[in-house]
Design a protein around this motif. Structure first.
Motif, PDB file in Angstrom:
ATOM      1  N   SER A  59     -10.351   2.459  -0.265  1.00  0.00           N
ATOM      2  CA  SER A  59     -10.650   1.370   0.660  1.00  0.00           C
ATOM      3  C   SER A  59     -10.693   1.889   2.087  1.00  0.00           C
ATOM      4  CB  SER A  59      -9.568   0.283   0.534  1.00  0.00           C
ATOM      5  OG  SER A  59      -9.694  -0.671   1.573  1.00  0.00           O
ATOM      6  N   ASN A  60     -11.487   1.238   2.926  1.00  0.00           N
ATOM      7  CA  ASN A  60     -11.506   1.590   4.348  1.00  0.00           C
ATOM      8  C   ASN A  60     -10.944   0.449   5.191  1.00  0.00           C
ATOM      9  OD1 ASN A  60     -13.572  -0.271   4.142  1.00  0.00           O
ATOM     10  ND2 ASN A  60     -14.908   0.797   5.592  1.00  0.00           N
ATOM     11  N   VAL A  61     -10.079  -0.368   4.578  1.00  0.00           N
ATOM     12  CA  VAL A  61      -9.472  -1.506   5.268  1.00  0.00           C
ATOM     13  C   VAL A  61      -7.958  -1.300   5.391  1.00  0.00           C
ATOM     14  CG1 VAL A  61      -9.021  -3.995   5.194  1.00  0.00           C
ATOM     15  CG2 VAL A  61     -11.244  -3.101   4.471  1.00  0.00           C
ATOM     16  N   GLY A  89     -12.680   5.362  11.199  1.00  0.00           N
ATOM     17  CA  GLY A  89     -13.528   4.842  10.140  1.00  0.00           C
ATOM     18  C   GLY A  89     -12.911   3.735   9.304  1.00  0.00           C
ATOM     19  N   TYR A  90     -11.912   3.051   9.847  1.00  0.00           N
ATOM     20  CA  TYR A  90     -11.259   1.965   9.112  1.00  0.00           C
ATOM     21  C   TYR A  90     -11.457   0.630   9.835  1.00  0.00           C
ATOM     22  CZ  TYR A  90      -8.796   5.274   6.093  1.00  0.00           C
ATOM     23  OH  TYR A  90      -8.491   6.239   5.166  1.00  0.00           O
ATOM     24  N   ASN A  91     -11.445  -0.445   9.062  1.00  0.00           N
ATOM     25  CA  ASN A  91     -11.479  -1.803   9.596  1.00  0.00           C
ATOM     26  C   ASN A  91     -10.103  -2.450   9.444  1.00  0.00           C
ATOM     27  OD1 ASN A  91     -14.343  -1.786  10.146  1.00  0.00           O
ATOM     28  ND2 ASN A  91     -14.639  -1.901   7.923  1.00  0.00           N
ATOM     29  N   ILE A  92      -9.889  -3.561  10.161  1.00  0.00           N
ATOM     30  CA  ILE A  92      -8.590  -4.226  10.169  1.00  0.00           C
ATOM     31  C   ILE A  92      -8.676  -5.608   9.523  1.00  0.00           C
ATOM     32  CG2 ILE A  92      -6.796  -5.219  11.648  1.00  0.00           C
ATOM     33  CD1 ILE A  92      -6.691  -2.196  11.468  1.00  0.00           C
ATOM     34  N   PHE A  93      -7.687  -5.903   8.690  1.00  0.00           N
ATOM     35  CA  PHE A  93      -7.512  -7.222   8.072  1.00  0.00           C
ATOM     36  C   PHE A  93      -6.229  -7.791   8.669  1.00  0.00           C
ATOM     37  CE2 PHE A  93      -6.722  -9.331   3.615  1.00  0.00           C
ATOM     38  CZ  PHE A  93      -6.723 -10.577   4.216  1.00  0.00           C
ATOM     39  N   LEU A  94      -6.359  -8.742   9.609  1.00  0.00           N
ATOM     40  CA  LEU A  94      -5.223  -9.240  10.396  1.00  0.00           C
ATOM     41  C   LEU A  94      -4.667 -10.541   9.840  1.00  0.00           C
ATOM     42  CD1 LEU A  94      -3.419  -9.217  12.967  1.00  0.00           C
ATOM     43  CD2 LEU A  94      -5.289 -10.395  14.162  1.00  0.00           C
ATOM     44  N   CYS A  95      -3.339 -10.595   9.709  1.00  0.00           N
ATOM     45  CA  CYS A  95      -2.648 -11.817   9.273  1.00  0.00           C
ATOM     46  C   CYS A  95      -1.473 -12.096  10.203  1.00  0.00           C
ATOM     47  CB  CYS A  95      -2.128 -11.681   7.844  1.00  0.00           C
ATOM     48  SG  CYS A  95      -3.417 -11.544   6.595  1.00  0.00           S
ATOM     49  N   VAL A 116      -6.213  -2.955  -0.005  1.00  0.00           N
ATOM     50  CA  VAL A 116      -6.202  -2.322   1.307  1.00  0.00           C
ATOM     51  C   VAL A 116      -5.667  -0.899   1.182  1.00  0.00           C
ATOM     52  CG1 VAL A 116      -5.945  -4.492   2.560  1.00  0.00           C
ATOM     53  CG2 VAL A 116      -3.901  -3.209   1.884  1.00  0.00           C
ATOM     54  N   ALA A 117      -6.106  -0.038   2.079  1.00  0.00           N
ATOM     55  CA  ALA A 117      -5.676   1.360   2.042  1.00  0.00           C
ATOM     56  C   ALA A 117      -4.222   1.519   2.445  1.00  0.00           C
ATOM     57  CB  ALA A 117      -6.568   2.191   2.963  1.00  0.00           C
ATOM     58  N   GLY A 118      -3.751   0.644   3.316  1.00  0.00           N
ATOM     59  CA  GLY A 118      -2.369   0.700   3.793  1.00  0.00           C
ATOM     60  C   GLY A 118      -2.086  -0.504   4.666  1.00  0.00           C
ATOM     61  N   ILE A 119      -0.815  -0.653   5.065  1.00  0.00           N
ATOM     62  CA  ILE A 119      -0.406  -1.826   5.837  1.00  0.00           C
ATOM     63  C   ILE A 119       0.451  -1.409   7.019  1.00  0.00           C
ATOM     64  CG2 ILE A 119       1.008  -3.931   5.796  1.00  0.00           C
ATOM     65  CD1 ILE A 119       0.237  -4.294   2.876  1.00  0.00           C
ATOM     66  N   ILE A 120       0.161  -1.994   8.174  1.00  0.00           N
ATOM     67  CA  ILE A 120       1.026  -1.912   9.356  1.00  0.00           C
ATOM     68  C   ILE A 120       1.608  -3.308   9.538  1.00  0.00           C
ATOM     69  CG2 ILE A 120       1.105  -1.551  11.857  1.00  0.00           C
ATOM     70  CD1 ILE A 120      -1.254   0.402  11.506  1.00  0.00           C
ATOM     71  N   ILE A 121       2.939  -3.396   9.610  1.00  0.00           N
ATOM     72  CA  ILE A 121       3.567  -4.706   9.559  1.00  0.00           C
ATOM     73  C   ILE A 121       4.740  -4.826  10.518  1.00  0.00           C
ATOM     74  CG2 ILE A 121       4.997  -3.949   7.589  1.00  0.00           C
ATOM     75  CD1 ILE A 121       4.944  -6.868   6.599  1.00  0.00           C
ATOM     76  N   SER A 122       4.807  -5.981  11.172  1.00  0.00           N
ATOM     77  CA  SER A 122       6.004  -6.388  11.910  1.00  0.00           C
ATOM     78  C   SER A 122       6.744  -7.355  10.998  1.00  0.00           C
ATOM     79  CB  SER A 122       5.621  -7.074  13.226  1.00  0.00           C
ATOM     80  OG  SER A 122       6.763  -7.665  13.814  1.00  0.00           O
ATOM     81  N   PRO A 123       7.816  -6.928  10.345  1.00  0.00           N
ATOM     82  CA  PRO A 123       8.435  -7.748   9.296  1.00  0.00           C
ATOM     83  C   PRO A 123       9.068  -9.020   9.838  1.00  0.00           C
ATOM     84  CG  PRO A 123       9.220  -5.461   9.255  1.00  0.00           C
ATOM     85  CD  PRO A 123       8.517  -5.671  10.547  1.00  0.00           C
ATOM     86  N   THR A 124       9.263  -9.978   8.930  1.00  0.00           N
ATOM     87  CA  THR A 124      10.025 -11.170   9.269  1.00  0.00           C
ATOM     88  C   THR A 124      11.495 -10.790   9.361  1.00  0.00           C
ATOM     89  OG1 THR A 124      10.199 -11.733   6.923  1.00  0.00           O
ATOM     90  CG2 THR A 124       8.369 -12.709   8.153  1.00  0.00           C
ATOM     91  N   HIS A 125      12.361 -11.784   9.474  1.00  0.00           N
ATOM     92  CA  HIS A 125      13.777 -11.513   9.688  1.00  0.00           C
ATOM     93  C   HIS A 125      14.399 -10.686   8.574  1.00  0.00           C
ATOM     94  CE1 HIS A 125      13.097 -14.268  12.837  1.00  0.00           C
ATOM     95  NE2 HIS A 125      13.198 -15.371  12.130  1.00  0.00           N
ATOM     96  N   ILE A 139       2.123   0.587  -1.710  1.00  0.00           N
ATOM     97  CA  ILE A 139       1.090   0.637  -0.675  1.00  0.00           C
ATOM     98  C   ILE A 139       1.634   1.431   0.510  1.00  0.00           C
ATOM     99  CG2 ILE A 139      -0.383  -0.705   0.854  1.00  0.00           C
ATOM    100  CD1 ILE A 139      -0.030  -3.081  -1.006  1.00  0.00           C
ATOM    101  N   PRO A 140       0.899   2.408   1.031  1.00  0.00           N
ATOM    102  CA  PRO A 140       1.339   3.098   2.250  1.00  0.00           C
ATOM    103  C   PRO A 140       1.594   2.074   3.353  1.00  0.00           C
ATOM    104  CG  PRO A 140      -0.548   4.220   1.286  1.00  0.00           C
ATOM    105  CD  PRO A 140      -0.392   2.932   0.530  1.00  0.00           C
ATOM    106  N   ALA A 141       2.698   2.235   4.089  1.00  0.00           N
ATOM    107  CA  ALA A 141       3.047   1.223   5.089  1.00  0.00           C
ATOM    108  C   ALA A 141       3.799   1.836   6.254  1.00  0.00           C
ATOM    109  CB  ALA A 141       3.885   0.115   4.452  1.00  0.00           C
ATOM    110  N   VAL A 142       3.616   1.224   7.427  1.00  0.00           N
ATOM    111  CA  VAL A 142       4.347   1.592   8.641  1.00  0.00           C
ATOM    112  C   VAL A 142       4.831   0.303   9.290  1.00  0.00           C
ATOM    113  CG1 VAL A 142       4.186   2.596  10.952  1.00  0.00           C
ATOM    114  CG2 VAL A 142       3.044   3.715   9.024  1.00  0.00           C
ATOM    115  N   ILE A 143       6.087   0.301   9.718  1.00  0.00           N
ATOM    116  CA  ILE A 143       6.671  -0.864  10.388  1.00  0.00           C
ATOM    117  C   ILE A 143       6.557  -0.680  11.895  1.00  0.00           C
ATOM    118  CG2 ILE A 143       8.878  -1.971  10.927  1.00  0.00           C
ATOM    119  CD1 ILE A 143       9.658  -1.748   8.056  1.00  0.00           C
ATOM    120  N   ILE A 144       6.223  -1.760  12.584  1.00  0.00           N
ATOM    121  CA  ILE A 144       6.220  -1.757  14.051  1.00  0.00           C
ATOM    122  C   ILE A 144       7.149  -2.844  14.575  1.00  0.00           C
ATOM    123  CG2 ILE A 144       3.905  -0.794  14.344  1.00  0.00           C
ATOM    124  CD1 ILE A 144       2.896  -3.686  14.791  1.00  0.00           C
TER     125      ILE A 144
END
Length: 329
Positions: A59-61, A89-95, A116-125, A139-144
């Motif tokens: 995926s490129n998302v 070369g990637y697109n963003i799927f924003l939630c 999706v290729a991976g997720i960047i997430i600001s987690p809930t509490h 899923i590959p993931a990074v927290i911000i």
């Protein structure tokens, strides 16, 4: 026709676990694998081979899940993530979760289904719950924005304690002795920034009372209401610090409506640079977050996982804020 969700329910596992069994993944215990196969046989389930073949494609998302896109911090970070992703070369799927765990869970499911290729997430509490959901889906993931050093997830954050400490110290060095902090409730960022605030007060020998700290929902309307309450109950307040841009917007609006002289009567500052903070009179003292760098580094760390250059390495990057003194202090 039975679905993968029916199999998951019958086996007492997640749909992600069923998918791993179907793809012959080694990351499933023998007992769980047996339960899933028994459920498949019992239900006479037939996997959708077309859907499975689609999941095998690259995926490129990149999924981006933030707490509140109205918060200027997340707006700027989202733009930085999009720019960095596009360059690679990637697109963003924003939630947007609005800090609700059920929405976060739903969006994680959708992103898994959309491959999706991976997720960047600001987690809930509940960061541990978020970590578990991500681990289940592999899923590959990074927290911000907020992270937990005990969890095995790469992250990009700022030193929130230091930001709260240095901004408060700046206020106290100007001669103010009765500051109040308005912080977002329920988030680790608000807690760490309030801890930094308290550290600075202790260093200056200023007592911390119950009404020195105000924890509220991180919204401009709540910041507006908090200022009225603070000035009513603590008329000797000579400085107000807001821990994010949304709270600051409401708080400043209320101070302006009440005709409070800033900084003569009440100094004012916040953590977060926004479009309005340098434009109002007086211009607002802020701790500027490196939003561009946060977004770019999050994408770099995620791509290293996606492209398998750092498959098993967990990296926790902690960036620093910049004090921008202006006329409000």
């Amino acid at each position: 026709m039975k679905t993968i969700k029916d199999v998951a329910a019958a086996a007492g596992v997640s749909t992600a676990t069923v998918s791993r069994v179907l793809s012959n993944s080694s990351k499933v215990s023998d007992s769980v694998r047996q339960r899933v196969h028994e459920a498949i046989a019992q239900l006479d389930y037939r996997p959708n081979r077309v859907a499975r073949s689609l999941r095998a494609q690259k995926s490129n998302v990149i999924g981006l899940i933030v707490a509140d896109i109205q918060n200027p911090y997340f707006t700027l970070v989202s733009r930085a993530v999009q720019d960095a992703a596009y360059m690679n070369g990637y697109n963003i799927f924003l939630c947007n979760t609005d800090e609700k765990e059920d929405k976060e869970r739903q969006y994680l499911d959708i992103m898994y289904d959309e491959n999706v290729a991976g997720i960047i997430i600001s987690p809930t509490h509940d960061i541990r719950q978020t970590s578990r959901l991500l681990a289940e889906r592999h899923i590959p993931a990074v927290i911000i924005d907020r992270a937990n050093p005990e969890l095995n997830l790469s992250s990009v954050t700022i030193d929130n304690h230091d930001a709260g400490y240095r901004l408060t110290r700046h206020i106290l060095q100007s001669g103010k002795t009765n500051p109040v902090l308005i912080a977002g409730s329920g988030s680790t960022t608000g807690k760490l920034r309030s801890d930094g605030f308290c550290t600075a007060l202790s260093e200056f020998g200023i007592p911390i009372h119950r009404d020195t700290l105000h924890f509220i929902q991180a919204r401009d309307t709540d910041g507006y209401a908090a200022v009225g309450e603070i000035l009513k109950n603590r008329p000797n307040t000579d400085a107000i610090i807001a821990t994010n841009g949304l709270i600051a917007a409401g708080a400043f609006r209320r101070l302006h409506e009440l005709g409070i002289m800033i900084p003569e009567h009440v100094a004012f500052a916040c953590i977060d640079e926004t479009m309005w903070t340098p434009l109002v009179t007086p211009a607002i003292t802020v701790m500027r977050q490196p939003t561009q760098e946060i977004g770019a580094r999050a994408v770099d760390l995620l791509l290293a996982q996606i492209e398998n250059t750092q498959p098993d390495q967990t990296i926790a990057e902690v960036l620093h804020t910049t004090l921008i003194p202006r006329h409000s202090t």
